[in-house]
Structure formats: structure tokens, C-alpha cells
Design a protein around this motif. Structure first.
Motif, PDB file in Angstrom:
ATOM      1  N   TYR A 110     -32.871  44.789  49.033  1.00  0.00           N
ATOM      2  CA  TYR A 110     -32.442  45.622  47.903  1.00  0.00           C
ATOM      3  C   TYR A 110     -32.664  47.096  48.218  1.00  0.00           C
ATOM      4  O   TYR A 110     -31.766  47.930  48.081  1.00  0.00           O
ATOM      5  CB  TYR A 110     -33.209  45.227  46.634  1.00  0.00           C
ATOM      6  N   ARG A 111     -33.847  47.415  48.693  1.00  0.00           N
ATOM      7  CA  ARG A 111     -34.132  48.833  48.968  1.00  0.00           C
ATOM      8  C   ARG A 111     -33.307  49.349  50.139  1.00  0.00           C
ATOM      9  O   ARG A 111     -32.849  50.489  50.150  1.00  0.00           O
ATOM     10  CB  ARG A 111     -35.625  49.030  49.197  1.00  0.00           C
ATOM     11  N   ASP A 136     -36.457  41.883  48.296  1.00  0.00           N
ATOM     12  CA  ASP A 136     -36.924  43.221  47.928  1.00  0.00           C
ATOM     13  C   ASP A 136     -36.608  44.227  49.046  1.00  0.00           C
ATOM     14  O   ASP A 136     -36.084  45.324  48.791  1.00  0.00           O
ATOM     15  CB  ASP A 136     -38.440  43.151  47.659  1.00  0.00           C
ATOM     16  N   TRP A 151     -39.804  38.534  49.125  1.00  0.00           N
ATOM     17  CA  TRP A 151     -40.128  39.694  49.978  1.00  0.00           C
ATOM     18  C   TRP A 151     -38.850  40.209  50.657  1.00  0.00           C
ATOM     19  O   TRP A 151     -38.538  41.399  50.623  1.00  0.00           O
ATOM     20  CB  TRP A 151     -41.174  39.299  51.037  1.00  0.00           C
ATOM     21  N   LYS A 154     -31.280  42.910  42.452  1.00  0.00           N
ATOM     22  CA  LYS A 154     -32.220  43.539  41.542  1.00  0.00           C
ATOM     23  C   LYS A 154     -32.550  42.585  40.389  1.00  0.00           C
ATOM     24  O   LYS A 154     -33.704  42.484  39.958  1.00  0.00           O
ATOM     25  CB  LYS A 154     -31.598  44.828  41.005  1.00  0.00           C
ATOM     26  N   GLY A 213     -42.412  41.818  38.681  1.00  0.00           N
ATOM     27  CA  GLY A 213     -42.557  42.804  39.764  1.00  0.00           C
ATOM     28  C   GLY A 213     -43.766  42.683  40.670  1.00  0.00           C
ATOM     29  O   GLY A 213     -44.412  43.683  40.936  1.00  0.00           O
ATOM     30  N   LEU A 236     -35.015  40.033  41.459  1.00  0.00           N
ATOM     31  CA  LEU A 236     -36.360  40.620  41.566  1.00  0.00           C
ATOM     32  C   LEU A 236     -36.976  40.826  40.186  1.00  0.00           C
ATOM     33  O   LEU A 236     -38.163  40.601  39.979  1.00  0.00           O
ATOM     34  CB  LEU A 236     -36.304  41.941  42.332  1.00  0.00           C
TER      35      LEU A 236
END
Ligand code: ARG
Length: 559
Positions: free
Chosen positions: A541-542, A538, A535, A454, A462, A457
Motif C-alpha cells: 500500500y505504501r 501494508d 505486513w 487500504k 491498525g 488494512l
């Protein structure tokens, strides 16, 4: 490898067998592997000969390299192809692994404490397992109903009424709640023992009389029942609030009392239950290979734990029509559920799949270094105390100005991850150092890795990152493969209800991430690599937040 199944099917035309292809061999670091033993038999050749031939002949745009070793063809895919697979998956779903609604319903019953007893550390496993079982079913497209089947029925209420009348004061009980109830319980038990030693039965008769009143629906008895239930549930609700767990229903055993007479009569009339000479009612389970019959009514007419469980099956079928009922209950009740499920096969009360999701004990080392059950009849380790201690430890180990909500996420995350760091059947050895260790498979370890992503990122700003068409993803091969395996991990976890598979997946992915940062620069990479890597960071992370969420672990904002 479910996410690659359309690709694997294509390989059939080349002489490989998509349906035989498995995860790559760790010692070779291959992406996929195909054992050639089946083909060898069909072709009457040695497996290695078949493997050699395939490895030499097969060509496919997305296959980077093939190698034949010990009767296996090992495959390395082009990492760019893996990234594209992930991109498609991401376009299909907000959360990787989330299935659309299937129309199926799972009823998950968990927690279910006996109201007479304190909520102890023993309930911790149940709560964590139960919540994760629920979340996993939600992720796989089930509709889920949860039920906390509290033990609010039986002798204990007679003891409490008599004890309150003899030893207690109502005001004190209102004020001190469960603590006072516990005292009354202990005093009454002592008096009962003394009475028994002297050969008397006055107290015991009074208790039985209250129980009969309760079974017959006497108003005064039921007012007591409500009063005691309320006091006991206060502690229960306090713990549940703290853990952020709630239930759709908390019917409890007493809820089924009115359905019992009709049900017992029906079972007897259908010839499923047999009335004995002494007036008791039993169910012979010999046809199901179980020698001990199930007692469902005593000779004095009283019903039992098993009787309410039978009524519960019937009620759930009629009200919810579940496809599956998962009972999250400790291993020590294995026989009870074997009997109960056998009875259902005979009586056909529900067509739902009935599953006893059981788990082992929590142990600790005693001063002599021997393993001991952590809560026993003699000494209850209260769950509230364990949580408090976890909050204290987390406060010490983390940033000084961390807010309480983050401390809680870290402390609970540590306890939850401990639950899922091994198979559910194993006993857990409770060790505070390990629970909070940053080098082991632990909650803090995976939370930290997730936060690091996080932070990257956030530093990057963002933007909406997309993989760059020219980037080859060679450095990201392992990360990509791991994530693409998630579909298999979830399917496996759903079939076996081994939630630790998800924890293992998360841990391995975090470990892979840590290796990755050692070798690769993300933020100060050149533009082409940078966007592609961001990319993937991200997506990862999710993906980690979603997987941890299934286990009930939340990611703090800092730590
Ligand atoms: N109240 C029981 C106990 O604490 C557990 C209930 C389990 N669920 C059930 N349907 N029998 O031992």
C-alpha cells in the motif's frame, strides 16, 4: 535486479555469473534468468550444455529450483528469502526507492506557456511530464529547482498596446481579463491584415515603435507589459492552482533582456557569433554538424527567442550551477534545442547536462474517424474545460456523496495516468471512455486497487504487522518480486526519462494484487499467514502511494 545485487554476487562462487543475471523469463514464470552465451563462448561449448551443467550442479540455500532452457539457466528463489530482502529494504528507507540526498541539482523547466495564448489541452502533457520529472529526481536524491519559462516577450506586446489604444477599454480588460485580451488581439490582427492588403503600414509601424520602446526600457511601455502579463498570468495561475502545481521561479523570457546586450557582445568578441553585412548576428554551427546557423540578432537590432534561451543558460549556470537541466518542451521544437545545445558545446556556457524532454501530440478522432491534433491554431481546447469535463465524468462514475477533493483526485488521476500509459514520444489518442475505464490501464484502476488494500488494512485494525518467522510466502512470490524490482524501474526511468515505466510498474503490481486476492485469503487466514500477509499488504500500500505520488497521482479516500 539491483536489490538482490549482494546475493547475486555470491552466486559467482558457484559458477553462475551474477552480473549476467536478468529478470526471469515470463513464459516460464522464473524469478531470474542467466543467459549462458558468454560463458559458452569462453568455454567453447554449446550454450545449452553450459546451462544444463549449471542447472544440475548449482546449490544454494536461497535457490529453490534451477532449470536449463534454450541456453538459459532459470532460477526460482525461496519466496521467504525475497520477503527478507524486502524487510531489510523497508528497514533502510521510509519509502522504497527513495535515495538519500546526493548533492546534485537538477533544474527542471516546464509549462512555459506563451502569455498570448490560452492554456490549452496541449499544455496538459507538458505539465504532467514536468511534474513527474521533478518528482523522480527528488526521489533519486537530487535537489530540484523548477522554472516556468513563460513567453512574455516579443511582438504580442506591441499588438496588445496598439490594440488596446485603438479598440479596447481598460475597465473591460480589468473585468474580463484574458477573454477581452483575446478579442483585442483578434481585432488588431484583422486590422493589420486589412492594412497590409491596402499596402499601408501605419498600425504595423506603431507596433514596431512600441516594441522598440520596450526593448529600450521605456517606462510607459513597461507599465503596459506588467499590466498584460498580470492579466495573462491569472488564467495560468488558476490552472496551476487547480492541478496543485507550483514553481520555484517564473522568470520568463523578458527577465533576460538586460543581460542580452552584454552576452551578444561577449559571443561576438570571442568569435563565436559572426556579424553579417546587413548588421544581423549569427552563430555558425557547422563545426557541430548543423548547417543552419543560429540567428541571435536581427538586422534592426531586435533579439529573438533563441537569444533569450542563450542568456537563460548563462544565468542558470551562474545562479544555480545545475548538474542537469531538463527542458520539458514539445517535439516541434527539437531543432531549436539541437541548435541551442550545439551552441553550448561551442561557447561552454554551462557544464550541466542539457536534455530536451520532448513529447508527442494529443489527438482525437474526428467524426469521420480520422486522427486529428486536438488543439490547433484554429480551435483551442481549453485545459480548464477539459478539467471541468473530467470532474463531471468522475462525479457521475463514483459514489454519490464523495467530496470534491476526492472527485478531483480521481479525475486528475485518470488524466495523468493516461499520460503515462504509453511512451512520451507517442501521440496520445484522447478517449474519455478509456481514461476512466476500470478494466484498462487507467488511473481509476490503480486507485481502486490501492484503496482496496487500504480497506483490508483498515478492517484488520491498525496493528504493526510483522512477517511471521514460520511463514513461507509461497503465494506472495510474484508480488514480492515485483516490488523488489522497483529500484531497477526507477533507475531505468531516471536514465531514459521514460516515466511511463513507473506507471507500467504500478499497473502490473495492481493486476498482480487482483490475481492474488482471487487465490488467497488475507483477513480470515490463520494467524501465522494473516500477520505475514498483512505486513506485505501494508508495504505494498505504501509503495503504491509513493510510486503514484511520483507521477502526480493522489489516492482518494474513497471512490
Ligand atoms: N514559450 C514557448 C512555447 O510555448 C516554450 C518555451 C520552451 N522553453 C525554452 N527554454 N525555450 O512555445
Amino acid at each position: 535486479m539491483k536489490r538482490l545485487s549482494s546475493f547475486l554476487a555470491e552466486l559467482d562462487d558457484l559458477g553462475l555469473r551474477g552480473d549476467l543475471i536478468q529478470a526471469g523469463l515470463p513464459e516460464l514464470g522464473s524469478d531470474l534468468a542467466m543467459p549462458c552465451f558468454v560463458l559458452a563462448k569462453e568455454q567453447d561449448l554449446p550454450p545449452q550444455t553450459v546451462a544444463d551443467k549449471l542447472a544440475a550442479e548449482v546449490e544454494h540455500d536461497e535457490i529453490e529450483r534451477l532449470e536449463a532452457v534454450n541456453g538459459y539457466v532459470n532460477l526460482w528463489l525461496k519466496p521467504r528469502f525475497l520477503a527478507e530482502q524486502l524487510l531489510t529494504w523497508q528497514a533502510e528507507h521510509k519509502n522504497l526507492g527513495q535515495r538519500p540526498a546526493s548533492g546534485k541539482l537538477a533544474l527542471v523547466e516546464y509549462f512555459s506557456p506563451n502569455l498570448a495564448k490560452p492554456i490549452s489541452i496541449g499544455h496538459m502533457r507538458n505539465l504532467f511530464q514536468g511534474r513527474a520529472v521533478k518528482n523522480l529526481h527528488l526521489a533519486r536524491g537530487y535537489e530540484v529547482v523548477t522554472d516556468n519559462h513563460v513567453g512574455d516577450w516579443g511582438t504580442i506586446f506591441g499588438i496588445w498596446v496598439v490594440g488596446l489604444l485603438k479598440f479596447g477599454q481598460r475597465e473591460k480588460l480589468e473585468r474580463d481579463g484574458l477573454k477581452e485580451l483575446g478579442k483585442i488581439y483578434v481585432l488588431t490582427r484583422q486590422a493589420l491584415r486589412a492594412e497590409e492588403a491596402e499596402g499601408g503600414s501605419e498600425l504595423n509601424d506603431q507596433i514596431q515603435a512600441w516594441l522598440i520602446k520596450l526593448e529600450r526600457g521605456d517606462k510607459e511601455a513597461w507599465r503596459y507589459h506588467e499590466f498584460f502579463s498580470r492579466i495573462s498570468k491569472e488564467e495560468m495561475n488558476h490552472v496551476l492552482d487547480d492541478l496543485g502545481i507550483d514553481f520555484d521561479h517564473t522568470f520568463g523570457e523578458s527577465f533576460y533582456r538586460e543581460q542580452l546586450p552584454g552576452l551578444l557582445q561577449d559571443l561576438e568578441q570571442r568569435g563565436i557569433a559572426q556579424r553579417q553585412d546587413d548588421g544581423s548576428l549569427i552563430i555558425d554551427l557547422a563545426s557541430e554538424g548543423i548547417k543552419t546557423p543560429m540567428l541571435i540578432q536581427k538586422s534592426n537590432g531586435a533579439t529573438l527567442y533563441a537569444s533569450t534561451d542563450i542568456a537563460t543558460i548563462a544565468y542558470r549556470q551562474q545562479r544555480f550551477r545545475p548538474d542537469k537541466v531538463v527542458y520539458v518542451v514539445g517535439m516541434e521544437q527539437q531543432f531549436h534545442f539541437r541548435q541551442l545545445f550545439a551552441l553550448n558545446r561551442i561557447a561552454q556556457l554551462t557544464e550541466a547536462e542539457l536534455i530536451h524532454h520532448s513529447y508527442g501530440l494529443i489527438e482525437e478522432l474526428d467524426p469521420a474517424g480520422k486522427k486529428q491534433k486536438m488543439s490547433s491554431r484554429h480551435r483551442a481546447v481549453h485545459l480548464e474545460d477539459v478539467l471541468d469535463r473530467a470532474y463531471e465524468t468522475a462525479t457521475k462514475l463514483t459514489l454519490e456523496d464523495l467530496d470534491a477533493a476526492d472527485v478531483k483526485k480521481i479525475a486528475q488521476g485518470a488524466l495523468i495516468f493516461q499520460e503515462f500509459s504509453q511512451g512520451k514520444k507517442h501521440n496520445i489518442l484522447f478517449d474519455w471512455d478509456r481514461v476512466f475505464s476500470l478494466s484498462d490501464m487507467s488511473g481509476p484502476y490503480v486507485q481502486y486497487a490501492t484503496l482496496r488494500l487500504k480497506a483490508i488494512l483498515q478492517k484488520a485494525g491498525g496493528a504493526d504487522y510483522q512477517p511471521n518467522p514460520g511463514y513461507d510466502f509461497a503465494a506472495e512470490r510474484k508480488l514480492l518480486l515485483k516490488i523488489l524490482y522497483f529500484e531497477d524501474v526507477l533507475e531505468g526511468a531516471l536514465d531514459s526519462l521514460e516515466l511511463n515505466r513507473i506507471a507500467m510498474h504500478v499497473f502490473e503490481l495492481c493486476r498482480e494484487l487482483n490475481r492474488y486476492y482471487e487465490q488467497v485469503r488475507v483477513l480470515d487466514a490463520e494467524a501465522e499467514a494473516r500477520a505475514s500477509r498483512l505486513w506485505l499488504m501494508d508495504v505494498t500500500y505504501r509503495h503504491l502511494c509513493f510510486s503514484l505520488g511520483i507521477l502526480g497521482v493522489e489516492v482518494p479516500s474513497r471512490m
